[in-house]
Write a protein that holds these residues in place. Structure first.
Motif, PDB file in Angstrom:
ATOM      1  N   GLY A 245       0.817  -1.202   0.000  1.00 34.99           N
ATOM      2  CA  GLY A 245       0.000   0.000   0.000  1.00 34.99           C
ATOM      3  C   GLY A 245       0.849   1.248   0.000  1.00 34.99           C
ATOM      4  N   PRO A 246       0.230   2.405  -0.184  1.00 37.18           N
ATOM      5  CA  PRO A 246       0.960   3.668  -0.273  1.00 37.18           C
ATOM      6  C   PRO A 246       1.844   3.914   0.954  1.00 37.18           C
ATOM      7  CG  PRO A 246      -1.348   3.972  -0.864  1.00 37.18           C
ATOM      8  CD  PRO A 246      -1.227   2.592  -0.312  1.00 37.18           C
ATOM      9  N   GLY A 247       3.118   4.205   0.712  1.00 39.88           N
ATOM     10  CA  GLY A 247       4.040   4.528   1.792  1.00 39.88           C
ATOM     11  C   GLY A 247       4.457   3.363   2.648  1.00 39.88           C
ATOM     12  N   ARG A 248       4.098   2.139   2.261  1.00 45.85           N
ATOM     13  CA  ARG A 248       4.423   0.964   3.058  1.00 45.85           C
ATOM     14  C   ARG A 248       5.652   0.258   2.490  1.00 45.85           C
ATOM     15  NH1 ARG A 248       0.204  -0.522   6.496  1.00 45.85           N
ATOM     16  NH2 ARG A 248       0.642  -2.745   6.306  1.00 45.85           N
ATOM     17  N   ALA A 249       6.346  -0.468   3.368  1.00 44.47           N
ATOM     18  CA  ALA A 249       7.704  -0.927   3.065  1.00 44.47           C
ATOM     19  C   ALA A 249       7.812  -1.761   1.791  1.00 44.47           C
ATOM     20  CB  ALA A 249       8.261  -1.713   4.250  1.00 44.47           C
ATOM     21  N   ASN A 250       6.982  -2.798   1.639  1.00 43.55           N
ATOM     22  CA  ASN A 250       7.117  -3.645   0.462  1.00 43.55           C
ATOM     23  C   ASN A 250       6.883  -2.869  -0.826  1.00 43.55           C
ATOM     24  OD1 ASN A 250       5.902  -6.959   1.576  1.00 43.55           O
ATOM     25  ND2 ASN A 250       7.846  -5.906   1.880  1.00 43.55           N
ATOM     26  N   THR A 251       5.883  -2.006  -0.830  1.00 48.90           N
ATOM     27  CA  THR A 251       5.581  -1.216  -2.020  1.00 48.90           C
ATOM     28  C   THR A 251       6.734  -0.277  -2.358  1.00 48.90           C
ATOM     29  OG1 THR A 251       3.180  -1.358  -1.791  1.00 48.90           O
ATOM     30  CG2 THR A 251       4.041   0.549  -2.964  1.00 48.90           C
ATOM     31  N   ILE A 252       7.320   0.355  -1.359  1.00 52.89           N
ATOM     32  CA  ILE A 252       8.459   1.248  -1.587  1.00 52.89           C
ATOM     33  C   ILE A 252       9.615   0.490  -2.219  1.00 52.89           C
ATOM     34  CG2 ILE A 252      10.251   2.593  -0.408  1.00 52.89           C
ATOM     35  CD1 ILE A 252       8.075   3.364   1.646  1.00 52.89           C
ATOM     36  N   VAL A 253       9.937  -0.676  -1.676  1.00 56.10           N
ATOM     37  CA  VAL A 253      11.065  -1.462  -2.167  1.00 56.10           C
ATOM     38  C   VAL A 253      10.812  -1.953  -3.600  1.00 56.10           C
ATOM     39  CG1 VAL A 253      12.308  -3.630  -1.825  1.00 56.10           C
ATOM     40  CG2 VAL A 253      11.850  -2.141   0.127  1.00 56.10           C
ATOM     41  N   ILE A 254       9.593  -2.367  -3.877  1.00 57.79           N
ATOM     42  CA  ILE A 254       9.247  -2.827  -5.220  1.00 57.79           C
ATOM     43  C   ILE A 254       9.359  -1.677  -6.221  1.00 57.79           C
ATOM     44  CG2 ILE A 254       7.364  -3.681  -6.675  1.00 57.79           C
ATOM     45  CD1 ILE A 254       6.354  -5.176  -4.113  1.00 57.79           C
ATOM     46  N   ASP A 255       8.734  -0.553  -5.891  1.00 58.62           N
ATOM     47  CA  ASP A 255       8.668   0.561  -6.837  1.00 58.62           C
ATOM     48  C   ASP A 255      10.003   1.269  -7.019  1.00 58.62           C
ATOM     49  OD1 ASP A 255       5.991   0.042  -7.165  1.00 58.62           O
ATOM     50  OD2 ASP A 255       5.292   1.693  -5.898  1.00 58.62           O
ATOM     51  N   LYS A 256      10.758   1.422  -5.959  1.00 62.36           N
ATOM     52  CA  LYS A 256      11.995   2.204  -6.030  1.00 62.36           C
ATOM     53  C   LYS A 256      13.208   1.371  -6.433  1.00 62.36           C
ATOM     54  CE  LYS A 256      10.059   6.066  -4.777  1.00 62.36           C
ATOM     55  NZ  LYS A 256      10.385   6.764  -3.517  1.00 62.36           N
ATOM     56  N   LEU A 257      13.221   0.078  -6.106  1.00 62.35           N
ATOM     57  CA  LEU A 257      14.413  -0.735  -6.328  1.00 62.35           C
ATOM     58  C   LEU A 257      14.197  -1.924  -7.256  1.00 62.35           C
ATOM     59  CD1 LEU A 257      15.752  -0.755  -2.646  1.00 62.35           C
ATOM     60  CD2 LEU A 257      16.630   0.596  -4.562  1.00 62.35           C
TER      61      LEU A 257
END
Length: 337
Positions: A245-257
């Motif tokens: 979800g928005p701002g959550r760890a797994n989503t950040i890692v998927i989208d950014k890295l």
């Protein structure tokens, strides 16, 4: 279903190593110990910490295998629907609408879901629901996408719906087969997960192998099981919002890295880098607050991720320790790591 493992053979304090610490005002307030393993795309061990051979319940890191079992059962999940089948979602309206679409495809309503009622984990979604005098519901539970996909598999194959969570149900037996084929291990224990579905205990080594195989599978593989794994992985990387979800760890890692990442309750985490290098870890205290930091750092140490790219992402992971409104410390890697 009850566990069949000998408690003496499971994860223990004597085998764990310190992975992260919590520092407040220059004082180490808490320590997070656990085990971890890093393997390359050929399943060769690059680093081992603690006892990655000790079995742990996979919790939600088992969801990718469950989703693949559903797809193998003839359910053509694609895009966000495939991701919701493997998600621990935060219950936004965007998540819920996809779950409802999966149920509609099965010709079922939310009443068929056997996961427990819950509030959305997303604060804005929860506030909106309360403002509308709504109540907690199974549809908002983080596993509802997985359950909806399981129900669709049952309808597709004329399997019983009411007993879809029974360990002996054809679907759950198919899940077990996928787990064993991808990880190369037979579970040493089985139990009931928080959502009511069967959950199995394997080593972190086996979990890492299984997730690495998913990450390196091709959507064009001639073998259906690997083709579905490749389709699932591609969907996760394209729709990271759906997995968490928005701002959550797994989503950040998927989208950014571009990392295939999946958390599990009780401190379990898996991450697979683009080249198939994979880390699986378990925090002994069950906390996930340092798990993403540790996982990313181990992948960077292995050369699978750019250290600079990881450092750019870390400020988004809520690692600061606050004293009032001021930052007075940080969750950081153990000096011994």
């Amino acid at each position: 279903m009850t566990s069949t493992a000998n408690p003496a053979e499971t994860f223990s304090t004597t085998s764990a190593v310190e992975l992260a610490v919590v520092e407040r005002s220059g004082f180490i307030e808490s320590r997070h110990s656990g085990s971890a393993i890093v393997i390359d795309q050929h399943a060769d061990v690059l680093r081992s910490l603690g006892d990655p051979a000790a079995p742990v319940f996979l919790r939600s890191t088992m969801k990718p295998f469950q989703a693949i079992a559903v797809m193998n059962a003839g359910v053509g999940l694609r895009g966000a629907a495939a991701v919701l089948a493997t998600a621990s979602h935060s219950g936004t309206q965007r998540h819920v609408s996809v779950v409802r679409s999966i149920l509609a495809q099965a010709g079922l309503t939310e009443t068929a879901l056997q996961c427990p009622a819950d509030w959305p984990a997303d604060g804005a979604a929860r506030d909106e629901l309360l403002k509308d005098n709504g109540d907690k519901s199974p549809i908002y539970m983080n596993c509802s996408g997985k359950h909806a996909a399981m129900l669709l598999a049952c309808v597709t194959n004329n399997w019983p719906i009411e007993s879809y969570l029974d360990p002996e149900h054809p679907l759950q037996q198919a899940v077990l087969d996928v787990v064993e084929r991808f990880t190369g291990e037979r579970p040493v224990a089985s139990g009931i997960d928080g959502c009511g579905a069967p959950v199995h205990a394997l080593s972190l080594s086996g979990l890492a192998r299984g997730i690495s195989r998913i990450r390196t599978s091709s959507p064009s593989s001639p073998f259906a099981i690997y083709r579905n794994a490749g389709i699932l992985c591609q969907a996760v990387l394209e729709d990271g919002w759906a997995l968490d979800g928005p701002g959550r760890a797994n989503t950040i890692v998927i989208d950014k890295l571009g990392v295939f990442a999946k958390l599990g309750a009780e401190g379990v985490m898996v991450m697979a880098a683009p080249d198939g290098t994979t880390v699986a870890l378990k925090m002994l205290d069950g906390s996930l607050r340092a798990a993403t930091l540790v996982g990313l750092s181990l992948l960077a140490d292995a050369g699978a991720l750019s250290r600079d790219a990881v450092d750019e992402v870390l400020p988004e992971l809520h690692l600061d320790v606050l004293g009032g409104s001021s930052v007075v410390g940080q969750i950081r890697l153990s000096p011994t790591l």
